[in-house]
Design a protein around this motif. Structure first.
Motif, PDB file in Angstrom:
ATOM      1  N   SER A  24     -29.880   5.872 -12.072  1.00  0.00           N
ATOM      2  CA  SER A  24     -30.623   4.827 -13.050  1.00  0.00           C
ATOM      3  C   SER A  24     -29.472   4.479 -14.301  1.00  0.00           C
ATOM      4  O   SER A  24     -29.706   3.445 -14.928  1.00  0.00           O
ATOM      5  N   SER A  25     -28.683   5.504 -14.736  1.00  0.00           N
ATOM      6  CA  SER A  25     -27.989   5.448 -15.975  1.00  0.00           C
ATOM      7  C   SER A  25     -26.976   4.289 -15.804  1.00  0.00           C
ATOM      8  O   SER A  25     -26.874   3.320 -16.801  1.00  0.00           O
ATOM      9  N   GLY A  26     -26.307   4.156 -14.722  1.00  0.00           N
ATOM     10  CA  GLY A  26     -25.199   3.200 -14.465  1.00  0.00           C
ATOM     11  C   GLY A  26     -26.023   1.785 -14.292  1.00  0.00           C
ATOM     12  O   GLY A  26     -25.731   0.721 -14.993  1.00  0.00           O
ATOM     13  N   LEU A  27     -27.248   1.570 -13.838  1.00  0.00           N
ATOM     14  CA  LEU A  27     -28.007   0.369 -13.855  1.00  0.00           C
ATOM     15  C   LEU A  27     -28.529  -0.109 -15.192  1.00  0.00           C
ATOM     16  O   LEU A  27     -28.629  -1.318 -15.174  1.00  0.00           O
ATOM     17  N   THR A  28     -28.867   1.109 -15.900  1.00  0.00           N
ATOM     18  CA  THR A  28     -29.419   0.721 -17.280  1.00  0.00           C
ATOM     19  C   THR A  28     -28.268   0.023 -17.924  1.00  0.00           C
ATOM     20  O   THR A  28     -28.453  -0.710 -18.817  1.00  0.00           O
ATOM     21  N   LEU A  29     -27.082   0.790 -18.011  1.00  0.00           N
ATOM     22  CA  LEU A  29     -25.884   0.215 -18.837  1.00  0.00           C
ATOM     23  C   LEU A  29     -25.720  -1.174 -18.432  1.00  0.00           C
ATOM     24  O   LEU A  29     -25.187  -1.989 -19.126  1.00  0.00           O
ATOM     25  N   ILE A  30     -25.729  -1.588 -17.088  1.00  0.00           N
ATOM     26  CA  ILE A  30     -25.268  -2.806 -16.843  1.00  0.00           C
ATOM     27  C   ILE A  30     -26.274  -3.926 -17.156  1.00  0.00           C
ATOM     28  O   ILE A  30     -26.024  -4.918 -17.639  1.00  0.00           O
ATOM     29  N   PHE A  31     -27.695  -3.378 -17.078  1.00  0.00           N
ATOM     30  CA  PHE A  31     -28.699  -4.219 -17.574  1.00  0.00           C
ATOM     31  C   PHE A  31     -28.544  -4.483 -18.874  1.00  0.00           C
ATOM     32  O   PHE A  31     -28.699  -5.727 -19.762  1.00  0.00           O
ATOM     33  N   SER A  32     -28.361  -3.653 -19.656  1.00  0.00           N
ATOM     34  CA  SER A  32     -28.157  -3.338 -21.188  1.00  0.00           C
ATOM     35  C   SER A  32     -27.247  -4.524 -21.646  1.00  0.00           C
ATOM     36  O   SER A  32     -27.377  -5.501 -22.634  1.00  0.00           O
ATOM     37  N   MET A  33     -26.015  -4.680 -20.721  1.00  0.00           N
ATOM     38  CA  MET A  33     -24.713  -5.226 -21.094  1.00  0.00           C
ATOM     39  C   MET A  33     -24.910  -6.710 -20.880  1.00  0.00           C
ATOM     40  O   MET A  33     -24.797  -7.682 -21.580  1.00  0.00           O
ATOM     41  N   MET A  34     -25.275  -7.022 -19.575  1.00  0.00           N
ATOM     42  CA  MET A  34     -25.279  -8.304 -19.079  1.00  0.00           C
ATOM     43  C   MET A  34     -26.580  -8.896 -18.601  1.00  0.00           C
ATOM     44  O   MET A  34     -26.727  -9.985 -18.385  1.00  0.00           O
ATOM     45  N   GLY A  35     -27.869  -8.077 -18.644  1.00  0.00           N
ATOM     46  CA  GLY A  35     -29.076  -8.756 -18.235  1.00  0.00           C
ATOM     47  C   GLY A  35     -29.077  -8.890 -16.853  1.00  0.00           C
ATOM     48  O   GLY A  35     -30.064  -9.640 -16.302  1.00  0.00           O
ATOM     49  N   VAL A  36     -28.364  -8.177 -15.944  1.00  0.00           N
ATOM     50  CA  VAL A  36     -28.218  -8.194 -14.554  1.00  0.00           C
ATOM     51  C   VAL A  36     -28.950  -7.045 -13.949  1.00  0.00           C
ATOM     52  O   VAL A  36     -28.609  -5.909 -13.962  1.00  0.00           O
ATOM     53  N   LEU A  37     -30.043  -7.263 -13.186  1.00  0.00           N
ATOM     54  CA  LEU A  37     -30.607  -5.837 -12.307  1.00  0.00           C
ATOM     55  C   LEU A  37     -29.937  -6.200 -11.077  1.00  0.00           C
ATOM     56  O   LEU A  37     -30.126  -6.935 -10.021  1.00  0.00           O
ATOM     57  N   ASN A  38     -28.716  -5.072 -10.986  1.00  0.00           N
ATOM     58  CA  ASN A  38     -27.863  -5.223  -9.724  1.00  0.00           C
ATOM     59  C   ASN A  38     -28.502  -4.409  -8.638  1.00  0.00           C
ATOM     60  O   ASN A  38     -28.944  -3.270  -8.538  1.00  0.00           O
ATOM     61  N   PHE A  39     -29.113  -5.340  -7.538  1.00  0.00           N
ATOM     62  CA  PHE A  39     -29.707  -4.911  -6.259  1.00  0.00           C
ATOM     63  C   PHE A  39     -28.774  -4.024  -5.466  1.00  0.00           C
ATOM     64  O   PHE A  39     -29.373  -3.283  -4.706  1.00  0.00           O
ATOM     65  N   ALA A  40     -27.471  -4.156  -5.702  1.00  0.00           N
ATOM     66  CA  ALA A  40     -26.508  -3.195  -4.731  1.00  0.00           C
ATOM     67  C   ALA A  40     -26.306  -2.157  -5.486  1.00  0.00           C
ATOM     68  O   ALA A  40     -25.217  -1.395  -5.087  1.00  0.00           O
ATOM     69  N   HIS A  41     -26.693  -1.584  -6.460  1.00  0.00           N
ATOM     70  CA  HIS A  41     -26.340  -0.499  -7.082  1.00  0.00           C
ATOM     71  C   HIS A  41     -26.398   0.774  -6.311  1.00  0.00           C
ATOM     72  O   HIS A  41     -25.654   1.569  -6.376  1.00  0.00           O
ATOM     73  N   THR A  42     -27.345   0.781  -5.539  1.00  0.00           N
ATOM     74  CA  THR A  42     -27.543   2.259  -4.563  1.00  0.00           C
ATOM     75  C   THR A  42     -26.649   2.153  -3.556  1.00  0.00           C
ATOM     76  O   THR A  42     -26.293   3.082  -3.009  1.00  0.00           O
ATOM     77  N   SER A  43     -26.092   0.852  -3.214  1.00  0.00           N
ATOM     78  CA  SER A  43     -25.222   0.747  -2.119  1.00  0.00           C
ATOM     79  C   SER A  43     -23.884   1.122  -2.666  1.00  0.00           C
ATOM     80  O   SER A  43     -23.066   1.998  -2.084  1.00  0.00           O
ATOM     81  N   PHE A  44     -23.577   1.057  -4.071  1.00  0.00           N
ATOM     82  CA  PHE A  44     -22.311   1.914  -4.595  1.00  0.00           C
ATOM     83  C   PHE A  44     -22.490   3.515  -4.485  1.00  0.00           C
ATOM     84  O   PHE A  44     -21.548   4.477  -4.286  1.00  0.00           O
ATOM     85  N   TYR A  45     -23.781   3.968  -4.662  1.00  0.00           N
ATOM     86  CA  TYR A  45     -24.103   5.383  -4.501  1.00  0.00           C
ATOM     87  C   TYR A  45     -23.946   5.794  -3.053  1.00  0.00           C
ATOM     88  O   TYR A  45     -23.161   6.976  -2.993  1.00  0.00           O
ATOM     89  N   MET A  46     -24.137   5.103  -1.970  1.00  0.00           N
ATOM     90  CA  MET A  46     -23.911   5.398  -0.760  1.00  0.00           C
ATOM     91  C   MET A  46     -22.196   5.417  -0.455  1.00  0.00           C
ATOM     92  O   MET A  46     -21.686   6.028   0.384  1.00  0.00           O
ATOM     93  N   LEU A  47     -21.597   4.361  -1.031  1.00  0.00           N
ATOM     94  CA  LEU A  47     -20.237   4.315  -0.932  1.00  0.00           C
ATOM     95  C   LEU A  47     -19.357   5.528  -1.374  1.00  0.00           C
ATOM     96  O   LEU A  47     -18.586   5.916  -0.970  1.00  0.00           O
ATOM     97  N   GLY A  48     -19.882   5.795  -2.647  1.00  0.00           N
ATOM     98  CA  GLY A  48     -19.342   7.059  -3.255  1.00  0.00           C
ATOM     99  C   GLY A  48     -19.397   8.432  -2.237  1.00  0.00           C
ATOM    100  O   GLY A  48     -18.604   9.073  -2.148  1.00  0.00           O
ATOM    101  N   ALA A  49     -20.611   8.513  -1.511  1.00  0.00           N
ATOM    102  CA  ALA A  49     -20.921   9.691  -0.638  1.00  0.00           C
ATOM    103  C   ALA A  49     -19.889   9.353   0.707  1.00  0.00           C
ATOM    104  O   ALA A  49     -19.256  10.275   0.952  1.00  0.00           O
ATOM    105  N   TYR A  50     -19.775   8.303   1.154  1.00  0.00           N
ATOM    106  CA  TYR A  50     -18.894   8.227   2.371  1.00  0.00           C
ATOM    107  C   TYR A  50     -17.490   8.371   1.731  1.00  0.00           C
ATOM    108  O   TYR A  50     -16.653   8.759   2.794  1.00  0.00           O
TER     109      TYR A  50
END
Length: 317
Positions: A24-50
């Motif tokens: 949630s910290s990364g999503l919060t930083l993105i929203f704070s800066m850009m006002g964008v709720l990134n729906f693909a944020h957890t997909s980056f979580y999955m990419l990190g694992a793979y």
């Protein structure tokens, strides 16, 4: 046994909550800066694992711990530069749609490359086994490692935002982007770096969470909704609020899963006769563990009713 249950459940809840905070910290930083709720944020979580699974098979887990988040961060920065930035001027709906589409694209790519089943992304030998044993119950090293990484990440982000020049530029660009650009700073580049940094934090969570829990194509969807609950409950744009909400939800849900009590058992303990013919018996017989998955969403509804800004939020949008 009560002490054992409380301590182990508390530690499990804190470790799960800190993993939620890493996401949630990364999503919060993105929203704070850009006002964008990134729906693909957890997909980056999955990419990190793979990516960590593949890299660890070549050079080991510890290099993968640093390489995989950097790769995910680079992918996030490239997406912001060549896709999200182009639709930013059209408003929030196109931004949401393009990130929503990216989540499906990443899911399909993951399934094409690594398959649809679980991959054997295991723990390194240094993180296998228990850290300590309490009354016969073991607390694994892997969960304590998640706690350590999350706390180090929190400290690093705090120092970056409050003790460095780039952190001051980021905070200034948050509230006064025109003034920051007038002073000679490249605000679009700052946005790109913040988006990439948020994606890298999600990738880091995937590296340490993928081998502790499970690495599969459904892992992004399994935490996607709960992350947005954390961000809204904590307060949109509040990093401290995301930290508090993550711990609160992680602890509450962990304790709830382990409790098999129901309203029926409580009424019987008070001497009230409850049978199958009692009005509302199916509802009364539901155990806390059965309703545990919906508790965060119930908490979300209550927060939106009584404190729409969230626990520590300051933004209206």
């Amino acid at each position: 046994m009560t002490v054992e249950f409380f301590v182990i459940s508390l530690l499990n809840g804190v470790s799960y909550g800190l993993l939620l905070f890493m996401l949630s910290s990364g999503l919060t930083l993105i929203f704070s800066m850009m006002g964008v709720l990134n729906f693909a944020h957890t997909s980056f979580y999955m990419l990190g694992a793979y990516l960590a699974y593949t890299i660890s098979g070549v050079v080991g887990f510890w290099p993968a711990l640093f390489i995989a988040p950097l790769l995910v961060g680079a992918m996030g920065a490239a997406f912001e530069r060549y896709s999200l930035r182009r639709v930013h001027k059209y408003g929030h709906v196109p931004e949401l749609l393009v990130t929503f589409g990216l989540s499906f694209l990443i899911l399909e790519v993951v399934q094409l490359v690594w398959g649809r089943s679980t991959v054997p992304y295991g723990l390194p030998t240094q993180l296998q086994g228990p850290l300590f044993t309490l009354f016969g119950t073991q607390f694994p090293k892997s969960r304590s490692f998640i706690m350590l990484v999350a706390l180090l990440m929190l400290l690093s982000v705090w120092l970056l935002l409050t003790r460095t020049r780039i952190g001051l530029v980021i905070q200034a660009a948050l509230k006064h982007p025109e003034m920051v650009e007038a002073l000679g700073h490249n605000v679009p580049r700052v946005f790109m770096l913040v988006f990439g940094g948020g994606a890298a934090l999600a990738g880091l969570a995937g590296v340490v969470g993928g081998n502790t829990y499970v690495t599969e194509p459904a892992m992004a969807a399994s935490v996607g909704s709960i992350i947005f609950v954390v961000v809204v409950v904590g307060g949109l744009g509040s990093l401290a609020g995301a930290f508090l909400a993550s711990l609160l939800i992680g602890i509450v849900q962990t304790f709830a899963v382990a409790l098999d009590h129901s309203m029926a058992t409580g009424l019987r303990a008070m001497g009230v006769a409850v049978t199958e013919s009692t009005f509302g018996y199916p509802l009364l017989n539901l155990t806390i563990s059965q309703v545990a998955p919906i508790l965060p969403y119930l908490f979300l509804v209550l927060i939106l009713i009584f404190r729409p800004k969230g626990l520590l939020g300051t933004r209206e949008d």
